[in-house]
Design a protein around this motif. Structure first.
Motif, mmCIF file in Angstrom:
data_model
loop_
_atom_site.group_PDB
_atom_site.id
_atom_site.type_symbol
_atom_site.label_atom_id
_atom_site.label_comp_id
_atom_site.label_asym_id
_atom_site.label_seq_id
_atom_site.Cartn_x
_atom_site.Cartn_y
_atom_site.Cartn_z
ATOM 1 N N ARG A 3 -4.180 -2.369 -0.698
ATOM 2 C CA ARG A 3 -3.203 -3.375 -1.485
ATOM 3 C C ARG A 3 -2.242 -2.530 -2.126
ATOM 4 N N ASN A 4 -2.303 -1.271 -2.160
ATOM 5 C CA ASN A 4 -1.322 -0.247 -2.911
ATOM 6 C C ASN A 4 -0.087 -0.034 -2.032
ATOM 7 N N ILE A 5 -0.146 -0.386 -0.831
ATOM 8 C CA ILE A 5 0.931 -0.086 -0.065
ATOM 9 C C ILE A 5 1.863 -1.334 0.065
ATOM 10 N N LYS A 6 2.906 -1.161 -0.445
ATOM 11 C CA LYS A 6 3.939 -2.256 -0.433
ATOM 12 C C LYS A 6 4.881 -2.360 0.584
ATOM 13 N N THR A 7 5.572 -3.748 0.953
ATOM 14 C CA THR A 7 6.301 -3.819 1.939
ATOM 15 C C THR A 7 7.656 -3.000 1.522
ATOM 16 N N LEU A 8 8.380 -2.526 2.225
ATOM 17 C CA LEU A 8 9.475 -1.513 2.144
ATOM 18 C C LEU A 8 10.712 -1.995 2.837
ATOM 19 N N PHE A 9 10.402 -2.724 3.951
ATOM 20 C CA PHE A 9 11.794 -3.055 4.767
ATOM 21 C C PHE A 9 12.368 -4.505 4.069
ATOM 22 N N ASN A 10 13.684 -4.270 4.210
ATOM 23 C CA ASN A 10 14.604 -5.333 3.954
ATOM 24 C C ASN A 10 14.916 -5.649 2.276
ATOM 25 N N PHE A 11 14.941 -4.443 1.480
ATOM 26 C CA PHE A 11 15.237 -4.312 0.231
ATOM 27 C C PHE A 11 16.554 -3.843 0.055
ATOM 28 N N GLU A 12 17.312 -4.233 -0.919
ATOM 29 C CA GLU A 12 18.521 -3.718 -1.466
ATOM 30 C C GLU A 12 18.493 -3.061 -2.760
ATOM 31 N N PRO A 13 18.580 -1.768 -2.846
ATOM 32 C CA PRO A 13 18.695 -0.696 -2.126
ATOM 33 C C PRO A 13 17.747 -0.488 -1.320
ATOM 34 N N ALA A 14 17.643 0.069 0.135
ATOM 35 C CA ALA A 14 16.620 0.476 0.609
ATOM 36 C C ALA A 14 15.647 1.210 0.167
ATOM 37 N N ALA A 15 14.606 1.195 0.772
ATOM 38 C CA ALA A 15 13.222 2.180 0.365
ATOM 39 C C ALA A 15 13.853 3.364 0.142
ATOM 40 N N SER A 16 13.485 4.041 -1.095
ATOM 41 C CA SER A 16 13.597 5.700 -1.182
ATOM 42 C C SER A 16 12.696 6.336 -0.252
ATOM 43 N N GLU A 17 12.918 7.837 -0.175
ATOM 44 C CA GLU A 17 12.165 8.691 0.657
ATOM 45 C C GLU A 17 10.817 8.836 -0.368
ATOM 46 N N TYR A 18 10.885 8.664 -1.446
ATOM 47 C CA TYR A 18 9.764 8.802 -2.261
ATOM 48 C C TYR A 18 8.730 7.735 -2.244
ATOM 49 N N GLU A 19 9.221 6.424 -2.066
ATOM 50 C CA GLU A 19 8.503 5.216 -1.778
ATOM 51 C C GLU A 19 7.860 5.317 -0.545
ATOM 52 N N VAL A 20 8.619 5.901 0.404
ATOM 53 C CA VAL A 20 8.108 5.917 1.964
ATOM 54 C C VAL A 20 6.636 6.848 1.862
ATOM 55 N N ARG A 21 7.213 7.997 1.214
ATOM 56 C CA ARG A 21 5.952 9.005 1.292
ATOM 57 C C ARG A 21 4.840 8.552 0.582
ATOM 58 N N ALA A 22 5.011 7.724 -0.834
ATOM 59 C CA ALA A 22 3.850 7.440 -1.354
ATOM 60 C C ALA A 22 2.971 6.230 -0.620
ATOM 61 N N ALA A 23 3.578 5.838 0.398
ATOM 62 C CA ALA A 23 2.891 4.705 1.040
ATOM 63 C C ALA A 23 2.279 5.441 1.983
ATOM 64 N N ALA A 24 2.871 6.504 2.591
ATOM 65 C CA ALA A 24 2.047 7.372 3.684
ATOM 66 C C ALA A 24 0.994 8.071 2.966
ATOM 67 N N VAL A 25 1.204 8.616 1.850
ATOM 68 C CA VAL A 25 -0.235 8.934 1.134
ATOM 69 C C VAL A 25 -1.099 8.122 0.924
ATOM 70 N N GLN A 26 -0.742 6.972 0.737
ATOM 71 C CA GLN A 26 -2.116 5.870 0.399
ATOM 72 C C GLN A 26 -2.568 5.342 1.817
ATOM 73 N N PHE A 27 -1.873 5.522 2.960
ATOM 74 C CA PHE A 27 -2.310 5.258 4.174
ATOM 75 C C PHE A 27 -3.464 6.136 4.552
ATOM 76 N N VAL A 28 -2.941 7.381 4.330
ATOM 77 C CA VAL A 28 -3.603 8.465 4.819
ATOM 78 C C VAL A 28 -5.037 8.805 4.009
ATOM 79 N N ARG A 29 -4.818 8.362 2.695
ATOM 80 C CA ARG A 29 -6.215 8.124 1.777
ATOM 81 C C ARG A 29 -6.999 7.101 2.325
ATOM 82 N N LYS A 30 -6.443 6.182 2.511
ATOM 83 C CA LYS A 30 -7.391 4.791 3.250
ATOM 84 C C LYS A 30 -7.971 5.472 4.549
#
Length: 94
Positions: A3-30
């Motif tokens: 649930r902590n991984i948020k949708t990152l596609f099709n936002f203005e402004p686009a997802a930051s590198e930090y947001e993408v990395r945070a989602a990756a960390v959550q995914f790897v933790r899971k």
């Protein structure tokens, strides 16, 4: 899905590198079951985070849509409303 991984596609402004990395960390933790890996697993954990981050950035960069970009503030308010419906609010005695 975590649930902590948020949708990152099709936002203005686009997802930051930090947001993408945070989602990756959550995914790897899971996947790993580790919130913080041991020293013995730290290298493998960090490598997985880097690889998932790269794959996610590649995916986000290659996706296309004809939909209007979403507004972060509007989406945050919708999430807040969904959360209040799901968990109740402090003002309703829960």
């Amino acid at each position: 899905m975590c649930r902590n991984i948020k949708t990152l596609f099709n936002f203005e402004p686009a997802a930051s590198e930090y947001e993408v990395r945070a989602a990756a960390v959550q995914f790897v933790r899971k996947l790993s079951g580790f919130n913080k890996p041991s020293k013995a697993n730290e290298e493998a954990f960090q490598l997985a985070v880097e690889e998932v981050t790269a794959a996610a950035q590649k995916l986000l960069g290659s996706l296309v849509t004809s939909a209007e970009p979403r507004n972060r503030e509007v989406e945050a308010e919708r999430a807040k409303i969904r959360s209040a419906k799901r968990f109740g609010t402090a003002s309703d005695g829960q």
